[in-house]
Write a protein that holds these residues in place. Structure first.
Motif, short mmCIF file in Angstrom:
data_model
loop_
_atom_site.label_atom_id
_atom_site.label_comp_id
_atom_site.label_asym_id
_atom_site.label_seq_id
_atom_site.Cartn_x
_atom_site.Cartn_y
_atom_site.Cartn_z
N TYR A 40 0.80 -1.22 0.00
CA TYR A 40 0.00 0.00 0.00
C TYR A 40 0.83 1.27 0.00
N ARG A 41 2.09 1.13 0.34
CA ARG A 41 2.95 2.30 0.49
C ARG A 41 3.00 3.12 -0.80
N GLY A 42 2.59 4.34 -0.71
CA GLY A 42 2.70 5.26 -1.85
C GLY A 42 1.75 4.96 -3.01
N GLN A 43 0.78 4.09 -2.80
CA GLN A 43 -0.15 3.75 -3.89
C GLN A 43 -1.44 4.54 -3.75
N GLY A 44 -2.00 4.88 -4.88
CA GLY A 44 -3.29 5.58 -4.86
C GLY A 44 -4.43 4.61 -4.66
N ARG A 45 -5.58 5.18 -4.33
CA ARG A 45 -6.76 4.35 -4.08
C ARG A 45 -7.15 3.49 -5.28
N GLU A 46 -6.92 4.02 -6.47
CA GLU A 46 -7.29 3.29 -7.68
C GLU A 46 -6.43 2.05 -7.90
N GLU A 47 -5.20 2.12 -7.40
CA GLU A 47 -4.26 1.02 -7.68
C GLU A 47 -4.36 -0.14 -6.70
N ALA A 93 -4.86 5.20 5.36
CA ALA A 93 -3.72 5.77 6.10
C ALA A 93 -2.69 6.32 5.13
N ASP A 94 -2.48 5.59 4.04
CA ASP A 94 -1.49 6.04 3.07
C ASP A 94 -1.92 7.32 2.38
N GLU A 95 -3.21 7.38 2.06
CA GLU A 95 -3.72 8.59 1.42
C GLU A 95 -3.51 9.80 2.33
N ALA A 96 -3.82 9.59 3.61
CA ALA A 96 -3.63 10.69 4.57
C ALA A 96 -2.16 11.08 4.63
N PHE A 97 -1.31 10.09 4.67
CA PHE A 97 0.13 10.36 4.76
C PHE A 97 0.64 11.10 3.52
N ARG A 98 0.20 10.65 2.35
CA ARG A 98 0.63 11.31 1.11
C ARG A 98 0.13 12.75 1.05
N ASN A 99 -1.15 12.92 1.43
CA ASN A 99 -1.68 14.29 1.46
C ASN A 99 -0.84 15.18 2.37
N LEU A 100 -0.49 14.62 3.51
CA LEU A 100 0.26 15.39 4.49
C LEU A 100 1.61 15.83 3.92
N VAL A 101 2.30 14.87 3.32
CA VAL A 101 3.64 15.17 2.81
C VAL A 101 3.56 16.06 1.57
N GLU A 153 -0.72 19.51 4.51
CA GLU A 153 -2.02 19.80 5.12
C GLU A 153 -2.28 18.80 6.25
N ASN A 154 -2.78 19.27 7.38
CA ASN A 154 -3.14 18.35 8.46
C ASN A 154 -4.23 17.40 8.00
N GLN A 155 -4.20 16.19 8.55
CA GLN A 155 -5.16 15.16 8.16
C GLN A 155 -5.83 14.60 9.40
N SER A 156 -7.07 14.10 9.22
CA SER A 156 -7.67 13.39 10.35
C SER A 156 -8.37 12.14 9.83
N ILE A 157 -8.39 11.12 10.66
CA ILE A 157 -9.09 9.89 10.32
C ILE A 157 -10.11 9.66 11.43
N LEU A 158 -11.37 9.70 11.07
CA LEU A 158 -12.43 9.59 12.08
C LEU A 158 -13.03 8.20 12.03
N VAL A 159 -12.87 7.48 13.11
CA VAL A 159 -13.33 6.09 13.14
C VAL A 159 -14.56 6.01 14.04
N THR A 160 -15.67 5.59 13.47
CA THR A 160 -16.90 5.51 14.27
C THR A 160 -17.54 4.15 14.11
N HIS A 193 -7.81 17.78 6.64
CA HIS A 193 -8.51 17.08 5.57
C HIS A 193 -8.99 15.76 6.19
N PRO A 194 -10.32 15.57 6.31
CA PRO A 194 -10.80 14.40 7.03
C PRO A 194 -10.97 13.15 6.16
N HIS A 195 -10.85 12.00 6.82
CA HIS A 195 -11.10 10.70 6.19
C HIS A 195 -12.01 9.94 7.15
#
Ligand code: ATP
Ligand code: MG
Length: 695
Positions: free
Chosen positions: A136-143, A152-160, A164-171, A662-664
């Motif tokens: 998953y490292r460095g891969q986009g959602r499509e791949e 998690a990777d998407e959030a990390f890539r966005n951050l780098v 931009e700060n990122q959040s992952i909301l787990v409910t 940027h929320p996820h």
């Protein structure tokens, strides 16, 4: 529903009357509602006129139903679709069916528009290995296929990439897998961020930091998790873990915020549940020397009132092994042995507090006195907490209160003393928990924290919306939090939609559905017109107010003023319309819950404890000198905060942080209420690790 399945790009369907999807045999398939199975599939045998159809169902039955009551079945090419937004026919039956088919094939993750849906497999799946991380490292959602790592990777890539700060909301509801998924996010980030570390000499420090972030969890879980009927490892607090990164994407530090620890559990247990894990771990795991020091040598779970009533052990879990992991985590976290002992000593003191029993004074009317064997327990409490026993007992049994200019002794009934002891136990436990998190934060706060150019990924793991048979103040706090999160999601959707339409230059009248929830939120949090929390706060300091008068005041303020509020028909309470459902709250005990009072005679003693750790836990209860040199308690100086106030402030700070990100969104779903995997259908748990799962 919390899951917004209709993606904005989804084209509206043409209205097609009663047609289902034709398969190659020419049959038209439809979903029928079924009281047992929720939905059954079938094909239309005949149109009967009067808008009725005859359906041959897959379970062998033939049913005659109204054509409007059925839903369309998707063509087979959509079976096990990765993203439910792709389904041609987007209806509840199709969504449930898709999730079910995927779940049976061990595909526990599915996208649903903006959400990642995760269904608890209740068994270890081989999908969290290093191979998976690398995939998953460095891969986009499509791949890739849906996975918590992808998010998690998407959030990390966005951050780098975007800084931009990122959040992952787990409910999700209790037992659905929020905490497990939160841990996977952190595991992933620790793995990918560490290897990104560009400076060689720093990498050791960073690897330690990653390790420490990972080890924060066993500590938090020992003190903040417990077995409940819903989940053997249920988090009884909410948390927001912020991992800070440098510009280049290596971990610079971490910070944990916590919310609403269920402290009533410390003193009262349902059958089939347990107290916090730490009590059992301490009793089963501590060595002889420590047990001697803590005055619990030779004693076990059934010897303490606070642990006696519930379960003793959790099937498949060794409290002794968990204890060893806890101590190891303390070591990795860099907690000195002295520190560990201080923390654990308060846990032992809480156990002893539960064993102090009181009875009626033999001749006196209501005045309480110690039961014959209780003095020994009180002495142990005092020894462990570093305070003298006589003033402790005096403060407990004959507390002095100021009446005008005089100090007078209050009569205390046995019930009042028991309540005061329980309140102390809860107070000590909650403050210890808070202190523990503060210490963890201190360890995780590295040079990088507070750097101007650092950014964070925050992971939120909090209890989902709750409706029980009886709902109290705790449920209101949780549901209020969820209401705000739902509003946050709605607003985020709205912003994205708006951007999308603007990009495509479509003229559109925008409706921000985030506003739909505002009336309920206002009703809870507004100070003016006075909302539920403010009204509760007012009455909490009003000497004559009662739960009943508070409830009546609420009715007079809100009944018929808003469609979101109405008085309970039976009993004392009110009904509130939340986004998810209407919930009836019973207001019994709210004033006390909100004030959360502690016996200040005793807390003042604790503030002057000879044990530095204990004294620091109660520093806010110490007498302070005012301008004239007279000592006054801090409580009187207006430093006192109600539970409602504190929660509102914490939540508002959380929301402010979330708005900067940027929320996820991750939505966890519980597949059954038996806490088990469906073993008959799923031999998969024994399956060796395979990468095909994701291929
Ligand atoms: P609560 O609100 O009570 O804290 P929760 O949503 O945090 O519940 P978890 O504690 O994460 O629920 O999950 C409950 C149990 O389900 C876990 O202890 C674990 O046994 C199992 N589980 C959850 N997710 C997974 C997963 N992805 N893989 C394997 N087991 C899982
Ligand atoms: Mg949890």
């Amino acid at each position: 529903s919390f899951i917004k399945t209709d993606d904005v790009r989804h084209a509206p369907e043409p209205v097609q009357g009663i047609e289902g999807e034709n398969d190659f045999s020419g049959k038209r398939y439809v979903w029928l509602k079924d009281p047992q199975a929720a939905f059954v599939k079938g094909w239309i045998v005949e149109e009967l006129g009067d808008n009725h159809i005859l359906v041959q169902c897959d379970d062998g039955s033939q049913r005659e139903v109204n054509a409007d009551s059925v839903d369309k079945v998707n063509p087979a090419k959509f079976d096990k679709a990765d993203d439910m937004a792709e389904l041609t026919h987007l209806n509840e039956a199709s969504v449930v069916h898709n999730l079910h088919m995927r779940y049976q094939a061990d595909l526990i993750y599915t996208y649903s528009g903006l959400f990642l849906v995760a269904i608890n497999p209740y068994c270890p799946l081989p999908i969290y290995t290093n191979e998976y991380i690398n995939m998953y490292r460095g891969q986009g959602r499509e791949e890739t296929k849906p996975h918590i790592y992808a998010m998690a990777d998407e959030a990390f890539r966005n951050l780098v990439d975007e800084g931009e700060n990122q959040s992952i909301l787990v409910t999700g509801e209790s037992g659905a897998g929020k905490t497990e998924n939160t841990k996977k996010v952190i595991q992933y980030l620790a793995a990918v961020a560490h290897s990104e570390s560009p400076v060689k000499s720093k990498s050791l420090q960073h690897s330690n930091l990653s390790q420490q972030i990972l080890r924060a969890n066993p500590i938090l879980e020992a003190f903040g998790n417990a077995q409940t009927v819903r989940n053997n490892n249920s988090s009884r607090f909410g948390k927001f873990i912020r991992i800070e990164f440098t510009r280049t994407g290596s971990i610079a530090g971490a910070f944990i915020d916590w919310y609403l620890l269920e402290k009533s559990r410390v003193v009262r247990l349902n059958a089939h549940e347990r107290n916090y894990h730490i009590f059992y771990q301490l009793l089963k795991g501590a060595d002889r020397k420590m047990k001697q020091d803590f005055l619990i040598e030779g004693q076990d779970v059934e010897d303490f009132a606070y642990t006696r009533d519930g379960h003793d052990t959790i099937t498949g879990v060794s409290d002794r092994d968990e204890w060893n992991s806890l101590i190891e985590a303390f070591e990795v976290m860099g907690f000195l042995e002295k520190e560990q002992v201080s923390i654990l000593r308060t846990v032992a003191a809480v156990l002893h507090l539960g064993n102090i029993t009181v009875m009626k004074e033999s001749r006196g009317a209501d005045q309480a006195r110690l039961a014959p064997d209780a003095r020994a327990h009180a002495e142990r409490v005092c020894k462990l907490l570093g305070m003298p026993v006589e003033p402790f007992l005096q403060g407990l049994l004959h507390p002095r209160v100021k009446a005008g200019r005089e100090w007078v002794e209050k009569v205390q009934t046995p019930e009042q003393v028991r309540l005061a002891l329980d309140a102390l136990a809860k107070g000590i436990y909650e403050r210890s928990f808070g202190d523990l998190v503060t210490r963890i934060n201190r360890q995780l706060d590295r040079a990088g924290m507070g750097m101007d150019d650092s950014h964070f990924i925050g992971v939120l793991d909090i209890a989902g919306f709750e409706i029980f048979e009886e709902n109290s103040f705790e449920q209101l706090c949780i549901n209020y939090t969820n209401e705000k999160l739902q509003q946050f999601f709605n607003h985020h959707m709205f912003v994205l939609e708006q951007e999308e339409y603007a990009r495509e230059q479509i003229e559109w009248k925008f409706i921000d559905f985030g506003h739909d929830l505002q009336p309920t939120i206002d009703l809870i949090e507004l100070p003016n017109p006075i909302g539920i929390f403010s009204c509760l706060d007012e009455d909490s300091v009003m000497p004559k107010a009662t739960d009943k008068s508070f409830t009546e005041k609420l009715h007079s303020l809100w009944d018929r003023k808003t469609p979101k509020y109405r008085p309970s028909r039976l009993g004392q309470g009110f009904m509130l319309t939340h986004y998810a459902a209407e919930v009836e709250y019973s207001t019994e005990g709210w004033l006390e819950k909100n004030k959360d009072p502690l016996n200040d005679n005793v807390t003042r003693l604790l503030a002057t404890s000879t044990d530095k750790h204990v004294a620091s836990l109660f520093i806010d209860c110490a007498d302070v000198e005012d301008e004239s040199g007279a000592t006054r308690s801090r409580v009187k100086k207006g430093l006192f905060r109600t539970v409602a106030q504190r929660h509102k402030e914490q939540l508002s700070s959380l929301m402010a942080q979330l708005h900067s990100t940027h929320p996820h969104f991750v939505r966890c779903i519980i597949p059954n209420h038996k806490k088990t995997t469906q073993t008959t259908q799923r031999p998969a748990c024994a399956r060796p690790a395979t990468l095909q799962w994701c291929a």
